[in-house]
Design a protein around this motif. Structure first.
Motif, mmCIF file in Angstrom:
data_model
loop_
_atom_site.group_PDB
_atom_site.id
_atom_site.type_symbol
_atom_site.label_atom_id
_atom_site.label_comp_id
_atom_site.label_asym_id
_atom_site.label_seq_id
_atom_site.Cartn_x
_atom_site.Cartn_y
_atom_site.Cartn_z
ATOM 1 N N GLU A 102 0.821 -1.207 0.000
ATOM 2 C CA GLU A 102 0.000 0.000 0.000
ATOM 3 C C GLU A 102 0.861 1.267 0.000
ATOM 4 O OE1 GLU A 102 -3.716 0.670 0.061
ATOM 5 O OE2 GLU A 102 -2.969 -0.966 -1.174
ATOM 6 N N ILE A 137 -3.271 -2.313 7.949
ATOM 7 C CA ILE A 137 -3.677 -1.220 7.076
ATOM 8 C C ILE A 137 -5.002 -1.468 6.362
ATOM 9 C CG2 ILE A 137 -2.396 -2.012 5.029
ATOM 10 C CD1 ILE A 137 -1.615 0.993 4.641
ATOM 11 N N PHE A 138 -5.311 -2.729 6.033
ATOM 12 C CA PHE A 138 -6.564 -3.045 5.348
ATOM 13 C C PHE A 138 -7.713 -3.321 6.307
ATOM 14 C CE2 PHE A 138 -4.263 -4.611 1.330
ATOM 15 C CZ PHE A 138 -4.565 -3.440 0.643
ATOM 16 N N SER A 191 -1.963 4.166 10.453
ATOM 17 C CA SER A 191 -0.859 3.216 10.457
ATOM 18 C C SER A 191 0.295 3.666 11.349
ATOM 19 C CB SER A 191 -0.354 2.998 9.027
ATOM 20 O OG SER A 191 -1.351 2.389 8.236
ATOM 21 N N ARG A 235 -9.349 3.363 1.677
ATOM 22 C CA ARG A 235 -9.116 3.232 3.114
ATOM 23 C C ARG A 235 -10.344 3.693 3.896
ATOM 24 N NH1 ARG A 235 -6.011 1.388 0.655
ATOM 25 N NH2 ARG A 235 -7.638 -0.157 0.979
ATOM 26 N N GLN A 238 -13.244 1.210 3.996
ATOM 27 C CA GLN A 238 -13.165 0.069 4.910
ATOM 28 C C GLN A 238 -13.947 0.301 6.198
ATOM 29 O OE1 GLN A 238 -8.937 0.026 5.283
ATOM 30 N NE2 GLN A 238 -8.635 -1.441 3.637
#
Length: 453
Positions: free
Chosen positions: A43, A86-87, A204, A320, A323
């Motif tokens: 990413e 991150i996901f 993050s 992002r 999500q």
């Protein structure tokens, strides 16, 4: 009377024998974490962090999962933790919604890899046990503060995870109880994380810092760097700072006989955990058919209040942010019948039909609903109402992902990352981790030399 910090330190220093089910849960959590770290390692935010290595990292001694670069021990822990989370595809502890593996696992692995290079390899069983202890501390702190902590805006994975990372690393270093208390103090000095950053690159930073800070806390304590005597329960300690009425018994009660790792779950979809039942309900409606999404007048979600608090994000502009957006999750699932990594990409967010349907969403809070349950109600232009109810979504405690599911998820993330890695070999190695002489040796197999076109 022994204080909270001292009790935690004593537990980590000399834990009881762990049941087989606890070791299995720890190993499964690490497998899931390695997979999500591979999937997230390419990413843009991770690229930018890796670009800082020449300026900030020491000698390149440690593995960056899913990437060709190497970094020093602390930066490897940082970047691997950021990649794993991150996901939002990593594990989730119920009920706190902490992702315990992202801050704790990378800290343990970075330290174990360093110790192996010094001729002191950590066997797989010891590595898993240290990880479980760190996850236990992380989740019990979360239980003590839930739900006030998250509602105040603290990113609970990071704020609690730094303590777990410190304890896990301290266990591997063989710290004494007093040194472990010092490590808790150093973790207190480095904690951070805000819910305001969710859906952005900033998220993050705190997750990575939790792994790095916890590892550094243990290393400092091992070198005689001292801290406060009551970092957790002190008048201005962690618990007092983050709640007016922390539940101390949630930390010390049944410590060593009730294991929080058994309340850890794995997501089938790359998004906030409260969206799992929403997506499952919408995918089922899409598969059943019998309606056109263009004829939907409104969509009503009934669920736990946390669903709205976490995911009421209309008009998101990036993958992002998608999500953690119920509007996007509902729309992409109903319109396209998918909820994979591609469904939460920047390209998917730009789809006009998806955006139009997301604008029709409303929420109805019902505190009697569990986190993994939801009702979706579609009101159609012809007057029909279409309902679907999910009482226990796949991936929750009531319907956990199987080993086969975890392996498929692992392979899918390698495919998404488009790297030449032997997923079957990695999975087989990780499934035997508790028997490995060197628990960190598998890390070499996560570092690709070639990327697919």
């Amino acid at each position: 009377m022994v204080g909270i910090s001292a009790t935690v330190a004593d537990f980590v220093h000399a834990p009881p024998a762990m049941p087989d089910a606890v070791i299995l849960a720890g190993r499964r959590s690490l497998i899931n974490m390695v997979g999500t770290a591979i999937g997230g390692s390419g990413e843009a935010a991770i690229d930018k962090l890796a670009a800082l290595l020449p300026a900030f990292s020491g000698p390149p001694t440690n593995t960056l999962i899913g990437r060709p670069e190497r970094a020093d021990m602390l930066w490897a822990a940082y970047i691997n933790a950021a990649s794993a989370n991150i996901f939002d595809y990593d594990d989730t502890h119920i009920p706190t919604v902490i992702h315990p593996s992202a801050p704790v696992g990378p800290a343990v692995l970075a330290l174990a890899e360093t110790l192996a290079s010094e001729g002191r390899p950590v066997d797989g069983r010891a590595l898993i046990e240290a990880f479980v202890l760190g996850a236990e501390v992380t989740c019990r702190l979360g239980n003590a503060l839930h739900p006030v902590h998250y509602a105040r805006g603290w990113h609970i994975t990071s704020t609690c995870g730094v303590f777990g990372a410190a304890m896990a690393a301290g266990r591997l270093l063989g710290l004494s109880p007093s040194q472990l208390v010092d490590a808790l103090g150093h973790a207190l000095a480095q904690g951070a994380g805000s819910v305001e950053t969710l859906g952005t690159m900033s998220k993050s930073l705190s997750v990575g810092q939790a792994a790095r800070g916890g590892l550094m806390a243990a290393l400092l304590a091992a070198d005689g760097y001292t801290g406060p005597e009551e970092p957790l329960e002190g008048k201005r300690g962690f618990l007092a700072l983050h709640s007016d009425t922390p539940d101390y018994a949630a930390i010390t009660g049944e410590l060593g006989s009730r294991w929080e790792i058994l309340n850890n779950t794995f997501k089938p979809y790359p998004c906030g955990v409260v969206l799992n039942p929403v997506i499952e309900a919408c995918l089922a409606l899409h598969a059943k058919g019998g309606f056109s999404t263009t004829d939907i007048m409104s969509v009503e979600l009934t669920g736990h209040p946390l669903l709205r608090q976490r995911t009421d994000r209309p008009g998101v502009t990036s993958g992002r942010l998608a999500q953690v957006s119920a509007q996007h999750a509902v729309a992409v699932s109903l319109v396209h019948g998918r909820a994979d990594l591609a469904a939460f990409s920047d390209k998917a967010v730009a789809d006009t039909e998806t955006r139009a349907l997301g604008d029709k969403l409303t929420f109805r809070d019902d505190p009697t609903y569990a986190l993994d349950s939801v009702q979706i109600r579609l009101l159609m232009t012809d007057g029909r109402e279409i309902l679907n109810v999910i009482t226990a979504a796949k991936g929750g405690l009531g319907d956990p992902l199987s080993d086969t599911d975890l392996a498929e998820k692992f392979r899918d993330q390698i495919a998404w990352r488009r790297v030449l890695l032997d997923g079957d070999e990695l999975i087989a190695t990780l499934e035997e981790l508790d028997h490995a002489i060197d628990g960190a040796v598998f890390l070499r197999k996560t570092q690709p030399a070639i990327f697919r076109e």
